[in-house]
Design a protein around this motif. Sequence first.
Motif, PDB file in Angstrom:
ATOM      1  N   LEU A 187       0.856  -1.191   0.000  1.00 44.52           N
ATOM      2  CA  LEU A 187       0.000   0.000   0.000  1.00 44.52           C
ATOM      3  C   LEU A 187       0.890   1.239   0.000  1.00 44.52           C
ATOM      4  CD1 LEU A 187      -2.849   1.339   0.368  1.00 44.52           C
ATOM      5  CD2 LEU A 187      -2.422   1.246   2.826  1.00 44.52           C
ATOM      6  N   ILE A 188       0.636   2.159  -0.929  1.00 44.15           N
ATOM      7  CA  ILE A 188       1.425   3.393  -1.034  1.00 44.15           C
ATOM      8  C   ILE A 188       0.500   4.593  -0.919  1.00 44.15           C
ATOM      9  CG2 ILE A 188       2.843   4.811  -2.562  1.00 44.15           C
ATOM     10  CD1 ILE A 188       3.949   2.262  -3.775  1.00 44.15           C
ATOM     11  N   HIS A 189       0.829   5.513   0.001  1.00 37.97           N
ATOM     12  CA  HIS A 189       0.119   6.788   0.101  1.00 37.97           C
ATOM     13  C   HIS A 189       1.111   7.894  -0.250  1.00 37.97           C
ATOM     14  CE1 HIS A 189      -2.302  10.128   1.414  1.00 37.97           C
ATOM     15  NE2 HIS A 189      -3.250   9.337   1.913  1.00 37.97           N
ATOM     16  N   ALA A 190       0.806   8.640  -1.311  1.00 37.35           N
ATOM     17  CA  ALA A 190       1.749   9.621  -1.862  1.00 37.35           C
ATOM     18  C   ALA A 190       1.495  11.041  -1.375  1.00 37.35           C
ATOM     19  CB  ALA A 190       1.723   9.573  -3.389  1.00 37.35           C
ATOM     20  N   GLY A 191       1.075  11.205  -0.145  1.00 36.93           N
ATOM     21  CA  GLY A 191       1.046  12.531   0.462  1.00 36.93           C
ATOM     22  C   GLY A 191      -0.300  13.209   0.523  1.00 36.93           C
ATOM     23  N   ASP A 192      -0.349  14.298   1.330  1.00 31.67           N
ATOM     24  CA  ASP A 192      -1.569  14.989   1.712  1.00 31.67           C
ATOM     25  C   ASP A 192      -2.501  14.036   2.456  1.00 31.67           C
ATOM     26  OD1 ASP A 192      -0.645  17.377   0.773  1.00 31.67           O
ATOM     27  OD2 ASP A 192      -2.143  17.634  -0.795  1.00 31.67           O
ATOM     28  N   LEU A 193      -1.952  13.527   3.562  1.00 34.56           N
ATOM     29  CA  LEU A 193      -2.749  12.679   4.441  1.00 34.56           C
ATOM     30  C   LEU A 193      -3.804  13.484   5.182  1.00 34.56           C
ATOM     31  CD1 LEU A 193       0.532  11.741   4.658  1.00 34.56           C
ATOM     32  CD2 LEU A 193      -0.512   9.956   6.017  1.00 34.56           C
ATOM     33  N   SER A 194      -3.510  14.772   5.447  1.00 35.95           N
ATOM     34  CA  SER A 194      -4.346  15.583   6.329  1.00 35.95           C
ATOM     35  C   SER A 194      -4.958  16.756   5.572  1.00 35.95           C
ATOM     36  CB  SER A 194      -3.511  16.110   7.498  1.00 35.95           C
ATOM     37  OG  SER A 194      -2.434  16.893   7.022  1.00 35.95           O
ATOM     38  N   LEU A 195      -5.925  17.397   6.231  1.00 31.27           N
ATOM     39  CA  LEU A 195      -6.573  18.568   5.646  1.00 31.27           C
ATOM     40  C   LEU A 195      -5.825  19.843   6.017  1.00 31.27           C
ATOM     41  CD1 LEU A 195      -8.945  19.733   4.030  1.00 31.27           C
ATOM     42  CD2 LEU A 195     -10.236  19.856   6.176  1.00 31.27           C
ATOM     43  N   ASN A 196      -5.525  20.008   7.292  1.00 33.47           N
ATOM     44  CA  ASN A 196      -4.874  21.230   7.769  1.00 33.47           C
ATOM     45  C   ASN A 196      -3.431  21.015   8.218  1.00 33.47           C
ATOM     46  OD1 ASN A 196      -7.247  22.959   7.503  1.00 33.47           O
ATOM     47  ND2 ASN A 196      -8.089  21.746   9.197  1.00 33.47           N
ATOM     48  N   GLY A 197      -2.992  19.778   8.312  1.00 33.76           N
ATOM     49  CA  GLY A 197      -1.593  19.518   8.608  1.00 33.76           C
ATOM     50  C   GLY A 197      -1.228  19.436  10.065  1.00 33.76           C
ATOM     51  N   SER A 198      -2.196  19.300  10.957  1.00 34.98           N
ATOM     52  CA  SER A 198      -1.887  19.211  12.381  1.00 34.98           C
ATOM     53  C   SER A 198      -1.405  17.805  12.730  1.00 34.98           C
ATOM     54  CB  SER A 198      -3.115  19.547  13.217  1.00 34.98           C
ATOM     55  OG  SER A 198      -4.089  18.523  13.114  1.00 34.98           O
ATOM     56  N   ALA A 199      -0.676  17.705  13.844  1.00 35.00           N
ATOM     57  CA  ALA A 199      -0.201  16.404  14.301  1.00 35.00           C
ATOM     58  C   ALA A 199      -1.362  15.470  14.608  1.00 35.00           C
ATOM     59  CB  ALA A 199       0.677  16.584  15.541  1.00 35.00           C
ATOM     60  N   THR A 200      -2.434  16.016  15.148  1.00 36.52           N
ATOM     61  CA  THR A 200      -3.608  15.194  15.482  1.00 36.52           C
ATOM     62  C   THR A 200      -4.225  14.586  14.233  1.00 36.52           C
ATOM     63  OG1 THR A 200      -4.085  16.528  17.443  1.00 36.52           O
ATOM     64  CG2 THR A 200      -5.890  15.210  16.543  1.00 36.52           C
ATOM     65  N   GLU A 201      -4.415  15.420  13.199  1.00 38.45           N
ATOM     66  CA  GLU A 201      -4.998  14.927  11.945  1.00 38.45           C
ATOM     67  C   GLU A 201      -4.105  13.856  11.311  1.00 38.45           C
ATOM     68  OE1 GLU A 201      -7.541  18.597  10.008  1.00 38.45           O
ATOM     69  OE2 GLU A 201      -5.441  18.361   9.483  1.00 38.45           O
TER      70      GLU A 201
END
Length: 341
Positions: A61-75
Amino acid sequence: MDSNAFAYSWLKAITYNGHALLRHLSWKLTSLGGTKGRQIRVICLADTHSQRCDIPYGELLIHAGDLSLNGSATEIQETIDWLKSLPHKHKVVVAGNSDRFFDARSRLPEDMSTIGLSSGREESKNLRSQLEMPFDWGEIHYLQGTSVTLDCSRVSSTVPKYVNIYGAPFVPECGPDTENAFQYPVSHNPWAGKIPESTDILVTHTPPKFHRDWYCGSPEGCPWLLQELWKVRPLLHVFGHVHTSYGTERVVWNDAQSRWEEFCSGVQELLSQNEHPITLAGILRPKLWLDAAMVMLCGLQNLLTIVIAPRRPGWQSTLMVNAACMSDDGQLGKAPHTIIL
């Protein structure tokens, strides 16, 4: 629409479709009769922006970035927890420009305070050395200008299949540093000599120039990354970032491909001049027409070589995958890609 864009949109469409058809036929003929070795099922996604979608099963499984909406550690941790819960044997992740915590220049104020620092730019520069990120990755491989070698052998096989993966989050400048992570000026080359030649799978957030990177008629990918791809030529390149160019593209590294990229450069240069009135000089651009003709001629020559020659040429190719799942409506309207290597 700008007059130049209108005047040349049909030429670009004909050249693109002709090049794509000839490339597809050449690749299919070259692949005929080839022996199939071990196959790996790779699931590719990107730009999920704190949302969830159905994920098919695969070995990798590969995720190529932008995991989050706002970029917080929690997200980011919430997305990591979701990926950890999936049953895939191997998982590889890179960050994207929205994942602000990973880049000290863009880290949110609330995340600065959790580690006892202010969000001032001067102090933020010193955070680049702080690699102890407060995330529980489990068995996920997070790559930030680094490589990993995975054993992707099937349980029933005695012969292991090792896959070398290099990942990096860097993107050409697309906004303020305080709002976007891992940016570099478009004139700066952060890729030179960085991707190991042994790379089988390349994972970046940005696309390369002219490949699954078109946004509103403009190519938004990185020309420096494209230069490195001509040298390394991995089997698979997974990226995202440009949501509107979701899809796959087989790139065969031959003279027809070189001519196509030269033609795209000419079209981009033409459109950047913004000549609103259609002038004779604007229409009669011999080099652009010559480039378009050479794309087709080289493609035909390559196809004939395959048909006539007793031994098929050993062209290398890369499957380009823009895995951006985010749609224009802000929802994950596009499914992850399933790639068989």
